[in-house]
Design an enzyme around this catalytic site. Structure first.
Site, PDB file in Angstrom:
ATOM      1  N   HIS B 105      41.451  44.275  91.601  1.00 49.08           N
ATOM      2  CA  HIS B 105      40.858  43.750  92.822  1.00 49.08           C
ATOM      3  C   HIS B 105      41.589  42.522  93.366  1.00 49.08           C
ATOM      4  O   HIS B 105      41.341  42.109  94.484  1.00 49.08           O
ATOM      5  CB  HIS B 105      39.342  43.534  92.664  1.00 49.08           C
ATOM      6  N   ASP B 136      39.881  47.980  86.411  1.00 56.28           N
ATOM      7  CA  ASP B 136      40.154  46.770  87.176  1.00 56.28           C
ATOM      8  C   ASP B 136      41.385  46.023  86.664  1.00 56.28           C
ATOM      9  O   ASP B 136      41.392  44.809  86.548  1.00 56.28           O
ATOM     10  CB  ASP B 136      38.936  45.830  87.172  1.00 56.28           C
ATOM     11  N   ASN B 217      39.749  32.840  89.364  1.00 58.14           N
ATOM     12  CA  ASN B 217      40.088  33.102  87.958  1.00 58.14           C
ATOM     13  C   ASN B 217      40.393  34.581  87.729  1.00 58.14           C
ATOM     14  O   ASN B 217      40.918  34.962  86.681  1.00 58.14           O
ATOM     15  CB  ASN B 217      38.945  32.709  87.028  1.00 58.14           C
ATOM     16  N   SER B 218      40.038  35.415  88.672  1.00 51.22           N
ATOM     17  CA  SER B 218      40.225  36.858  88.531  1.00 51.22           C
ATOM     18  C   SER B 218      41.649  37.209  88.141  1.00 51.22           C
ATOM     19  O   SER B 218      42.587  36.761  88.792  1.00 51.22           O
ATOM     20  CB  SER B 218      39.914  37.553  89.849  1.00 51.22           C
ATOM     21  N   LEU B 275      35.382  62.855  77.953  1.00 54.87           N
ATOM     22  CA  LEU B 275      35.381  63.742  76.790  1.00 54.87           C
ATOM     23  C   LEU B 275      35.064  65.173  77.210  1.00 54.87           C
ATOM     24  O   LEU B 275      35.364  66.119  76.504  1.00 54.87           O
ATOM     25  CB  LEU B 275      34.352  63.243  75.760  1.00 54.87           C
ATOM     26  N   GLY B 276      34.452  65.319  78.368  1.00 57.49           N
ATOM     27  CA  GLY B 276      33.978  66.645  78.783  1.00 57.49           C
ATOM     28  C   GLY B 276      32.623  66.947  78.173  1.00 57.49           C
ATOM     29  O   GLY B 276      32.159  68.084  78.207  1.00 57.49           O
ATOM     30  N   THR B 278      28.604  64.901  77.419  1.00 59.57           N
ATOM     31  CA  THR B 278      27.786  63.702  77.559  1.00 59.57           C
ATOM     32  C   THR B 278      26.815  63.604  76.393  1.00 59.57           C
ATOM     33  O   THR B 278      26.500  64.595  75.740  1.00 59.57           O
ATOM     34  CB  THR B 278      27.003  63.695  78.889  1.00 59.57           C
TER      35      THR B 278
END
Lengths: 402, 632
Positions: B105, B136, B217-218, B275-276, B278
């Site tokens: 970002h 991110d 700080n990002s 992973l395919g 849940t």
């Protein structure tokens, strides 16, 4: 400040001076947080506070550097304390009203001490332990005066780790402290609560009746320099650097004068006798009328609100009429709005609503949440507020609109 | 001694001065102010001659160590601005040749060219290399030098709650001279999961700290007490207290980033793993498969609906959240050990993870989300059961507002890039910067050519081998056909326009087609092979050593070529004839020189859960060359 300065400080001071400085800081704290908001210190960035904090830090750091020999590391303390702090889930979930908070285990049999709030306004409150075990807790007792509540769940045959309130510690300003809570609801399931560190900035009497999130608690609290009192942190633990319980983190408080958020904890001594009574079953909650009343109580008439006729014990607090050009009209309240909360306290009936309003000073800022059709709406009503307080209101409103 | 005493006094005086300037009314006019008394007291007390002048050596040592650490961790820390020196955030250098980490970002606002300020005051051009939008993370490269101060990477899995930590960066863009700001605190939580903000950004298994993380700080570093990099700061919980630190900041763990860095160097937009299947936590507290795709590798390795997940990615799994947390730290394509339980029996498998997004999907989402999503409130449809994490108002500590409306300025890629950057930037669909992909394809291939040039050998190869049992095997390859003679029979293959149907010999997953593609790569090189790109580095082989991977598509099938980054040797090939099929994997080892070319003398051929064959190569007969007998 460098470590060199700190070490000199420590070396230079004799025991007497040390005490003197502490007194001064406490003194300073008193004035800042004391019950005269119109005193000389109006500026939220008041330099004196900054200096006081800096001095407090300085002393604490200097003290700690010496005391650290043989002391347990924070990581060890964390693992010891975290299992005694629980995650609580109850009502809420609306804008700005989180449905979670924190609690302290205070017996091996599942007694939980926490801060009394709307979150507990449910028949059952869910308690999630550090290891992920989940229980439903029942109310044992609540004290609206000190705003604490005790819940109980049944941990079965297994004992749970707990804080022994009779063995609690105390701390002076300058002492390093740790704050444990589920602030922001970050921890879930078997995740451990968050741990923040800081320093006791002051021990000072709390007088927050006029703030945005007012509390009834009166008496000395630990003011800390860690951002300990975030959403969800209420009911968490403040401990010393060895993990000994010092107090319970209070609910969020924001000064109506300076707009600053207060980070504080109620000292164990302030509530331990009440908790003892609660656990022994001899506690009778005081009536709201027993609370000391404000000098000039507020009324619905002054706000420009006429409620529907109070016909039964729990008449839903619908607004019957809004007086034109009144604070309520200016804020945008309308006929048929159903009051939900007044200053974050649940108004379950007309009677409740009247009591809640009567507990406020006539010039208090009032936050009213209502249900209009299916929408949950919030309004801020000001009567004759000083100009600087009005500015604060705007800031709050803007943030909530983000 | 005297010197430092003077320094103290000076500081106090200085402090007093500032107070007077700042608030003259309160400080001077009001004699009651405690501040005055306090200051007087302090000065008096400092001025008193101290009885014992020598401080505890342990304190001095601790102080010196901390000062040294701060100095050391400041050097690799960057202040990042866009090409015009506006906006920005923080970053940290991770290798002397200038690779550096920041937040997705942050670079989303700067575009592909940025300027980086170092703590020594230098301002250096940098270019975007690769993006991990879900995590991110952005990888950038500082240009012009190869002796940049790099941070030492730590181990974020060994970080404990209560450990001291430093946050270094450029909050509020304070530093005019690029000397970073250092804040100090403790680790408040580990293995935290932060729900995706919007649709992409997910902080899995992140570190939580009370060291101040503020706007600016990002992208900057989180260091442990010893000055080792343990995370990249990027997010905080703020809510109604405004966009400044309230004691809760999050950093992406460095162990997750370590897996991604080798892939980000490819210049690609890198996807996270799925992973395919849940999981859900059942009432007994077990983690159970509640849905699974039948074309997933997990399904082919035997995972089924209702199985209990025990371990995943090397970690014990106690809740469905914990599974999500670990999964979120892996890139697409990674192979992960998994342990599951059925009817009291435990199964251990290695599962290849797929991407969260389909091809092109991530890029499309990225286009729609040029601005980082920062929802301020839980979504109204967010009805998680109590105890599940709330989607709480994550607002990244993103760069201070470069524009009045609070949105980061849109990157303008069409704008003229600085010359240094232009030489290292190439726009292409699906890539953050295609220049780096091209560069690494060439790097890997040039390293391989140094181990052997096959361009002149032609297509006619005869390879003699022996199975583990000692039986003879003969492999004959030419441009159009392939043939393998094994103890249990002979198989052949036609290499037409499509290789999708060429699965022979049976149960190998298409060994002959894979060997054909091997030949094609060796003869043509990546430039003439066809559709080729550099994937990055992934673990390969029995020891899971990192290997450079080049993906090549021909005849409708995808093949992957794995190269040892140290020697340059080709150490393996995988060929997957169709999605949802197990690939034919050939692991090359015992690589020795034959007539100036390095060739593998041990092949392990695997398909699915089975080893198809272990072949010991006796001789390579490459058409133009004289048959080369393998010496003992």
């Amino acid at each position: 400040m460098s470590w060199r300065v700190l070490s000199r400080l420590r070396l230079a001071n004799s025991e007497m001076r040390y005490t003197q400085i502490r007194l001064r800081i406490a003194d300073c704290g008193l004035r800042i947080w004391g019950n005269n908001p119109k005193s000389e210190i109006r500026n939220p960035k008041s330099t004196s506070r900054v200096v006081a904090l800096a001095v407090a830090c300085l002393l604490a750091l200097a003290g700690d550097a010496w005391a650290s020999d043989g002391a347990a590391s924070f990581a060890t303390v964390a693992r010891r304390v975290q299992p005694k702090v629980v995650k609580l889930y109850g009502t809420g979930g609306f804008r700005g009203l989180e449905s979670y908070q924190s609690g302290l285990l205070i017996s091996s049999k599942g007694h939980v001490l926490t801060v009394w709030s709307y979150v507990l306004d449910a028949d059952d409150v869910t308690v999630v332990l550090d290891d992920g075990r989940r229980f439903t807790a029942k109310h044992v007792a609540a004290d609206p005066l000190s705003e604490i509540a005790v819940l109980k769940f049944d941990p079965g045959d297994e004992d749970v780790p707990y804080f022994d309130l009779s063995a609690a510690a105390s701390a002076e300003p300058g002492a390093r402290v740790l704050a444990f809570s589920n602030l922001f609801g970050i921890a879930a399931g078997d995740e451990s609560v968050s741990m923040l560190h800081g320093v006791v900035s002051a021990l000072a009497p709390l007088d927050a009746r006029r703030g945005a999130f007012a509390t009834n608690f009166r008496g000395e609290v630990y003011v800390v320099d860690a951002a300990a009192n975030n959403p969800g942190a209420a009911g968490g633990a403040l401990t010393d650097s060895q993990g000994r319980l010092l107090g319970m983190l209070g609910k969020e408080l924001r000064s109506g004068v300076t707009g600053t958020w207060l980070n504080y904890a109620l000292p164990v001594a302030a509530f331990a006798p009440t908790v003892d009574d609660m656990l022994a079953g001899r506690f009778t909650p005081p009536e709201l009328t027993e609370l000391d009343r404000p000098n000039n109580p507020l009324s619905f008439a002054a706000l420009g609100i006429v409620l529907v006729p109070d016909v039964v014990t729990r008449t839903p607090p619908y607004i019957d009429r809004v007086i034109p050009d009144s604070p309520a009209a200016r804020a945008g309240l309308r006929t048929d709005d159903l009051l939900i909360t007044i200053n974050a306290q649940v108004a379950a009936s007309c009677r409740d609503a009247v009591k809640l309003v009567e507990r406020l000073e006539s010039d208090a800022e009032v936050h009213i949440a209502v249900l209009r059709n299916d929408d949950f709406l919030e309004f801020t009503l000001t009567t004759e507020a000083p100009p600087d307080a009005r500015t604060d209101t705007t800031v709050v409103a803007e943030q909530e609109d983000e | 001694m005297n010197g430092s005493r003077t320094e103290i006094r000076f500081r106090i005086a200085d402090c007093g001065l500032r107070i007077d300037k700042h608030n003259p009314q309160s400080a001077i006019r009001n004699p009651q102010l405690p501040l005055r008394n306090l200051l007087l007291l302090l000065v008096a007390f400092l001025a008193t001659p101290s009885p014992a002048a020598e401080p505890d050596p342990a304190v001095l040592a601790a102080e010196a160590e901390r000062v040294a650490t701060v100095e050391r961790i400041s050097r690799p820390t960057l202040a990042i601005f866009d090409a015009n020196g506006q906006g920005g955030g923080s970053g940290v250098i991770i290798s002397p040749d200038g690779y550096a980490l920041s937040n997705f970002h942050v670079t989303a606002a700067t575009g592909p060219a940025m300027k980086c300020g170092l703590s020594d005051g230098r301002l250096v051009d940098a270019v975007l290399v690769g993006l991990d939008p879900g995590g991110d993370i952005a990888l950038i490269k500082l240009l012009g030098h190869d002796d940049f101060p790099a941070a030492e990477l730590g181990d974020s899995d060994s970080v404990r709650v209560g450990d001291w930590a430093y946050v270094v960066g450029n909050p509020f863009l304070l530093a005019d001279d690029f000397k970073p700001t250092v804040t100090y605190g403790i680790i408040s939580g580990v293995q935290r999961y932060q729900y995706p903000a919007g649709t992409l950004l997910e902080y899995a298994d992140c570190l939580q700290t009370d060291a101040a993380i503020n706007p600016g700080n990002s992208g900057g570093p989180l260091f442990d007490a010893a000055g080792r990099l343990i995370g990249i700061n990027g997010r905080g919980s703020f809510e109604k207290r405004g966009r400044v630190n309230v004691g809760v900041g999050y950093a992406i763990s460095i162990n997750q980033i370590k897996r991604f860095v080798g892939l980000l160097k490819s210049g690609r937009i890198v996807d996270h793993a799925s992973l395919g299947a849940t999981m859900t936590t059942d009432p007994d507290g077990r983690v159970i498969v509640d849905d699974i795709l039948d074309d997933s590798d997990a399904f082919r390795r035997g995972l089924r609906y209702g199985d209990e997940l025990v371990r995943f990615g090397g970690r014990e799994i106690g809740t469905a959240n914990a599974f999500k947390n670990v999964l979120g730290t892996f890139p697409a394509g990674w192979r992960v050990p998994i342990t599951f339980r059925r009817d009291g029996r435990e199964f251990e498998r290695r599962v290849r993870l797929t991407g969260v997004h389909r091809e092109g999907e991530l890029e499309a989402l990225l286009g729609a989300e040029q601005e980082p999503p920062v929802p301020d409130r839980p979504r109204p449809d967010d009805k998680r059961p109590p105890g599940e994490p709330q989607d709480r108002t994550p607002k990244p500590g993103d760069p201070p507002k470069p524009r009045d409306d609070g949105r980061p300025a849109r990157p303008s890629r069409t704008k003229k890039l600085p010359r240094a950057v232009r030489k290292h930037y190439e726009e292409a669909p699906g890539y953050a910067n295609y220049w780096f992909n091209r560069y690494h394809q060439q790097r890997v291939w040039n390293a391989y050519l140094a181990r052997g040039d096959f361009a002149e050998t032609g297509w006619n190869w005869n390879i003699k081998a022996q199975t583990a049992a000692g039986a003879d095997v003969l492999i004959k390859l030419n441009e159009k056909t392939g043939e393998i003679t094994m103890p249990d029979g002979k198989s052949g293959a036609q290499f037409g326009l499509s290789l999708v149907e060429e699965q022979s010999p049976p149960r190998s997953g298409g060994l002959l087609a894979a060997l054909h593609l091997w030949q094609r790569m060796l003869l043509f090189g990546p430039r003439r092979f066809g559709d080729v790109y550099y994937l990055g580095t992934l673990p390969w082989g029995s020891d899971d050593a990192m290997a450079d991977c080049i993906v090549a598509i021909h005849g409708g099938v995808e093949s992957r070529f794995h190269f040892n980054p140290n020697t340059g040797d080709l150490v393996g090939i995988e060929m997957q004839s169709a999605d949802g099929e197990d690939p034919c994997e050939i692991l090359f080892s015992d690589i020795r020189e034959v007539d100036g070319r390095h060739l593998p003398h041990q092949w392990t051929i695997r398909h699915g859960d089975e080893v198809f064959a272990e072949l010991k190569i006796k001789s390579y007969e490459l058409a133009s060359a004289v048959p080369a007998e393998v010496s003992k």
